[in-house]
Write an enzyme that holds these catalytic residues in place. Structure first.
Site, PDB file in Angstrom:
ATOM      1  N   GLY A 290       0.774  -1.235   0.000  1.00 23.04           N
ATOM      2  CA  GLY A 290       0.000   0.000   0.000  1.00 23.04           C
ATOM      3  C   GLY A 290       0.802   1.280   0.000  1.00 23.04           C
ATOM      4  O   GLY A 290       0.238   2.364   0.082  1.00 23.04           O
ATOM      5  N   PRO A 333       4.764  -4.830  -0.932  1.00 28.39           N
ATOM      6  CA  PRO A 333       4.638  -3.695  -1.849  1.00 28.39           C
ATOM      7  C   PRO A 333       4.460  -4.153  -3.298  1.00 28.39           C
ATOM      8  O   PRO A 333       5.155  -5.058  -3.755  1.00 28.39           O
ATOM      9  CB  PRO A 333       5.979  -2.969  -1.688  1.00 28.39           C
ATOM     10  CG  PRO A 333       6.934  -4.047  -1.282  1.00 28.39           C
ATOM     11  CD  PRO A 333       6.145  -5.040  -0.476  1.00 28.39           C
ATOM     12  N   GLY A 334       3.516  -3.551  -3.985  1.00 20.45           N
ATOM     13  CA  GLY A 334       3.353  -3.825  -5.418  1.00 20.45           C
ATOM     14  C   GLY A 334       3.663  -2.560  -6.176  1.00 20.45           C
ATOM     15  O   GLY A 334       4.706  -2.410  -6.822  1.00 20.45           O
ATOM     16  N   ARG A 335       2.767  -1.571  -6.009  1.00 18.38           N
ATOM     17  CA  ARG A 335       2.905  -0.285  -6.699  1.00 18.38           C
ATOM     18  C   ARG A 335       4.280   0.358  -6.464  1.00 18.38           C
ATOM     19  O   ARG A 335       4.889   0.886  -7.396  1.00 18.38           O
ATOM     20  CB  ARG A 335       1.830   0.660  -6.166  1.00 18.38           C
ATOM     21  CG  ARG A 335       1.740   1.977  -6.894  1.00 18.38           C
ATOM     22  CD  ARG A 335       0.888   2.983  -6.103  1.00 18.38           C
ATOM     23  NE  ARG A 335      -0.320   2.414  -5.571  1.00 18.38           N
ATOM     24  CZ  ARG A 335      -1.494   2.378  -6.203  1.00 18.38           C
ATOM     25  NH1 ARG A 335      -1.618   2.924  -7.384  1.00 18.38           N
ATOM     26  NH2 ARG A 335      -2.552   1.811  -5.636  1.00 18.38           N
ATOM     27  N   ARG A 372      -7.256   3.879 -14.331  1.00 19.96           N
ATOM     28  CA  ARG A 372      -7.163   4.446 -12.979  1.00 19.96           C
ATOM     29  C   ARG A 372      -7.731   5.859 -12.877  1.00 19.96           C
ATOM     30  O   ARG A 372      -8.277   6.244 -11.862  1.00 19.96           O
ATOM     31  CB  ARG A 372      -5.708   4.407 -12.495  1.00 19.96           C
ATOM     32  CG  ARG A 372      -5.144   2.979 -12.405  1.00 19.96           C
ATOM     33  CD  ARG A 372      -3.852   2.899 -11.617  1.00 19.96           C
ATOM     34  NE  ARG A 372      -4.049   3.202 -10.230  1.00 19.96           N
ATOM     35  CZ  ARG A 372      -3.802   4.362  -9.669  1.00 19.96           C
ATOM     36  NH1 ARG A 372      -3.269   5.337 -10.377  1.00 19.96           N
ATOM     37  NH2 ARG A 372      -4.052   4.557  -8.392  1.00 19.96           N
ATOM     38  N   TYR A 376     -10.528   5.988 -10.191  1.00 19.71           N
ATOM     39  CA  TYR A 376     -10.183   6.570  -8.882  1.00 19.71           C
ATOM     40  C   TYR A 376      -9.924   8.076  -8.948  1.00 19.71           C
ATOM     41  O   TYR A 376      -9.380   8.633  -7.991  1.00 19.71           O
ATOM     42  CB  TYR A 376      -8.893   5.960  -8.320  1.00 19.71           C
ATOM     43  CG  TYR A 376      -8.755   4.472  -8.386  1.00 19.71           C
ATOM     44  CD1 TYR A 376      -9.624   3.630  -7.695  1.00 19.71           C
ATOM     45  CD2 TYR A 376      -7.719   3.893  -9.115  1.00 19.71           C
ATOM     46  CE1 TYR A 376      -9.459   2.259  -7.748  1.00 19.71           C
ATOM     47  CE2 TYR A 376      -7.555   2.520  -9.166  1.00 19.71           C
ATOM     48  CZ  TYR A 376      -8.428   1.715  -8.477  1.00 19.71           C
ATOM     49  OH  TYR A 376      -8.253   0.356  -8.521  1.00 19.71           O
ATOM     50  N   CYS A 403     -15.329   5.175 -26.802  1.00 21.31           N
ATOM     51  CA  CYS A 403     -16.626   5.833 -26.949  1.00 21.31           C
ATOM     52  C   CYS A 403     -17.192   6.123 -25.568  1.00 21.31           C
ATOM     53  O   CYS A 403     -18.134   5.471 -25.115  1.00 21.31           O
ATOM     54  CB  CYS A 403     -17.569   4.929 -27.727  1.00 21.31           C
ATOM     55  SG  CYS A 403     -16.892   4.548 -29.320  1.00 21.31           S
ATOM     56  N   GLU A 404     -16.590   7.069 -24.881  1.00 26.46           N
ATOM     57  CA  GLU A 404     -16.905   7.296 -23.477  1.00 26.46           C
ATOM     58  C   GLU A 404     -16.334   8.668 -23.126  1.00 26.46           C
ATOM     59  O   GLU A 404     -15.136   8.884 -23.304  1.00 26.46           O
ATOM     60  CB  GLU A 404     -16.153   6.218 -22.682  1.00 26.46           C
ATOM     61  CG  GLU A 404     -16.546   5.989 -21.300  1.00 26.46           C
ATOM     62  CD  GLU A 404     -17.616   4.882 -21.179  1.00 26.46           C
ATOM     63  OE1 GLU A 404     -18.468   5.049 -20.339  1.00 26.46           O
ATOM     64  OE2 GLU A 404     -17.562   3.893 -21.950  1.00 26.46           O
ATOM     65  N   TYR A 433      -0.865  -1.457 -11.970  1.00 28.57           N
ATOM     66  CA  TYR A 433      -2.312  -1.416 -12.139  1.00 28.57           C
ATOM     67  C   TYR A 433      -2.748  -0.728 -13.438  1.00 28.57           C
ATOM     68  O   TYR A 433      -3.810  -0.125 -13.492  1.00 28.57           O
ATOM     69  CB  TYR A 433      -2.978  -0.741 -10.923  1.00 28.57           C
ATOM     70  CG  TYR A 433      -2.615  -1.425  -9.624  1.00 28.57           C
ATOM     71  CD1 TYR A 433      -3.039  -2.726  -9.382  1.00 28.57           C
ATOM     72  CD2 TYR A 433      -1.818  -0.807  -8.668  1.00 28.57           C
ATOM     73  CE1 TYR A 433      -2.691  -3.384  -8.203  1.00 28.57           C
ATOM     74  CE2 TYR A 433      -1.466  -1.449  -7.490  1.00 28.57           C
ATOM     75  CZ  TYR A 433      -1.906  -2.743  -7.267  1.00 28.57           C
ATOM     76  OH  TYR A 433      -1.561  -3.388  -6.118  1.00 28.57           O
TER      77      TYR A 433
END
Ligand SMILES: Cc1ncc(COP(=O)(O)O)c(C=O)c1O
Ligand SMILES: N[C@@H](CCCC[NH3+])C(=O)O
Length: 475
Positions: A290, A333-335, A372, A376, A403-404, A433
């Protein structure tokens, strides 16, 4: 009144956003090392380079959009985490012999066989949370005892596979799972090492969707109401399980270590309760992942050694106070390892100026390669990388081709006003991610991940092709 250091002032200065990019940076050509990976710079022609290769060459060879990953930076971050956590005893050795803490890289951030090999070589362990991630880890030769299996709803098949492979730990997430893992381990004649994931009731200061230690959510067993203590009681009784510790993960993209300190305090409190009730001192605690990274120049993340010191100090203090031996500590830890190591390279297409508002810069990717921002409200930086420019800063929004209308990659950014179709722009800090959460929306072909090191570049995940899509569509 101009808020820009640029003599001409920014274009669209009347609508400057708040916070990050409230004013244009003094030099749009500068690639801030806090946000870009270690080997990124510009060559004499003003073209950005990574690992000794310029982005125009990379775009020609691998196309755009693409994720370009700085392998040296990835390995350096692995080493920094391992060094930071290895503790006083820390002689380097296979699987951290002599070390009193373990670093588990969280594979959900980004996983491929090359990444698994780098982790194995750099002495890290691996946290997986699905059969697919487990298969990737095993296929690339990560020793099973260095793998931890997570997940709030592991299937019977996933548990069987993990137990059969001999994973080092399964992190139990619910009462049902305690019984299910015990049953499977007994049936397979195994004694599975497990931790119990608890929610400690900490409100992490991060986006609601990525906070995970408050009680009202799907992960873990609450400490409150004695539920975690009851889970421990059951796990200690069951044959087939060896309860080795307690796990807590409070959320993601967190800068402040105080949430971890409260979590550590509560986890150690539970260890003390367990000792008092059962006469057992569990040998491990895991404080999860995190840790935040810099997505913009305003972000100021802590270094691994600072985090390690803060966590160690609190665990030692709490254990001393409780009269417990200090357990082996692990983190996930990843990020913080992979996030800063990659950027996404896009080609600029349509550039639409709305005078007095902003300029919409459309790129050849979008929410399919980076969800992301839409999910978020994440903030990102962006730079023109195929050349330098002295044009005035132009308030821009980098958008994709889906298309958004929410298909935004970078909500507010300054790019040079001479930006034109065909230019290459890059969004840094997209290692975590982004590819792992990429989709085929609008039948987009998911971009490749290209590892760059010492003047050599190679695809570690290849670009999807129309044939890939059609092969899945069986008519
Ligand atoms: C249990 C667990 N460990 C580790 C991580 C990795 O988090 P991060 O990539 O933010 O370090 C996560 C994701 O938030 C997680 O759920
Ligand atoms: N996927 C999220 C974080 C969740 C991490 C997994 N528990 C992100 O992009 O920030």
């Amino acid at each position: 009144m101009s808020r820009s250091a640029h003599p001409a002032g920014p274009r669209h200065a009347d609508v400057l956003p708040e916070g990050h990019y409230a004013a244009p940076p003094a030099d749009l050509n500068q690639l801030d090392p806090r946000v870009w990976s270690r080997t990124v710079g510009r060559n004499a022609d003003g073209v950005a380079t990574v690992g000794g290769i310029d982005v125009k060459t990379l775009a020609e060879e691998f196309g755009t959009p693409g994720y370009f990953l700085d392998e040296d930076d990835f390995r350096a971050r692995c080493r920094a985490w391992r060094e930071a956590f290895k503790g006083e005893k820390g002689e380097k050795g296979e699987k951290g012999e002599g070390e009193d803490a373990d670093v588990f890289y969280a594979g959900k951030a980004f996983l491929s066989r090359a990444v698994v090999r780098w982790l194995t070589e750099e002495g890290l362990n691996l946290d997986v949370c699905s059969a697919g991630e487990l298969a990737t880890a095993l296929a690339a030769g990560m020793p099973a005892e260095r793998i931890a299996l997570h997940g709030n709803n592991k299937s019977t098949g996933e548990i069987e596979r993990a137990v059969e492979a001999g994973v080092g730990r399964i992190v139990l997430d619910s009462f049902q799972e305690i019984a299910r893992v015990a049953h499977i381990a007994q049936r397979l004649g195994r004694h599975q090492r497990v931790q119990i994931r608890i929610t400690v009731g900490v409100e992490a200061h991060t986006h609601e969707f990525i906070a995970t230690a408050h009680e009202d959510q799907k992960f873990g067993i609450p400490l409150a109401g004695g539920l975690a203590a009851e889970a421990v009681r059951r796990a200690l009784k069951l044959d087939g399980l060896e309860l080795i510790g307690i796990h807590s993960h409070i959320g993601s993209q967190i800068f402040d270590t105080s949430g971890f300190e409260v979590a550590a305090h509560r986890v150690v409190g539970l260890l003390k309760e367990i000792r008092d009730e059962h006469g057992v001192e569990l040998p491990e605690i895991d404080l999860g992942g995190g840790l935040g990274i810099a997505y913009t120049s305003e972000d100021d993340p802590r270094e691994p050694h600072e985090i390690a010191k803060a966590l160690r100090d609190i665990v030692h203090r709490e254990c001393d106070a409780a009269g417990l031996a200090v357990p082996r500590l692990s983190v996930e830890p990843g990020r913080a390892i992979v996030g800063p190591t990659a950027f996404t390279l896009y080609e600029v297409g349509t550039v639409k100026e709305l005078p007095g508002l902003r300029t919409y810069v459309s790129v050849d990717g979008g929410m399919s390669d980076n969800i992301r921002t839409a999910l978020y409200d994440a903030e990102y930086s962006v730079a023109l990388v195929s050349r330098s420019s002295t044009a005035e800063p132009m308030l821009s929004r980098v958008v994709g081709k889906h298309c958004e209308s929410g298909d935004i990659v970078v909500r507010d950014a300054f790019l040079p006003a001479d930006l034109a179709p065909g230019d290459l722009i890059a969004v840094p800090a997209t290692g975590a991610y982004c590819r792992s959460m990429a989709s085929n929306y609008n039948h987009a072909l998911r971009p490749p991940v290209v590892a760059v090191r010492d003047g050599r570049a190679r695809e570690i995940v290849r670009r999807e092709t129309e044939e890939d899509l059609l092969r899945l569509d069986v008519g």
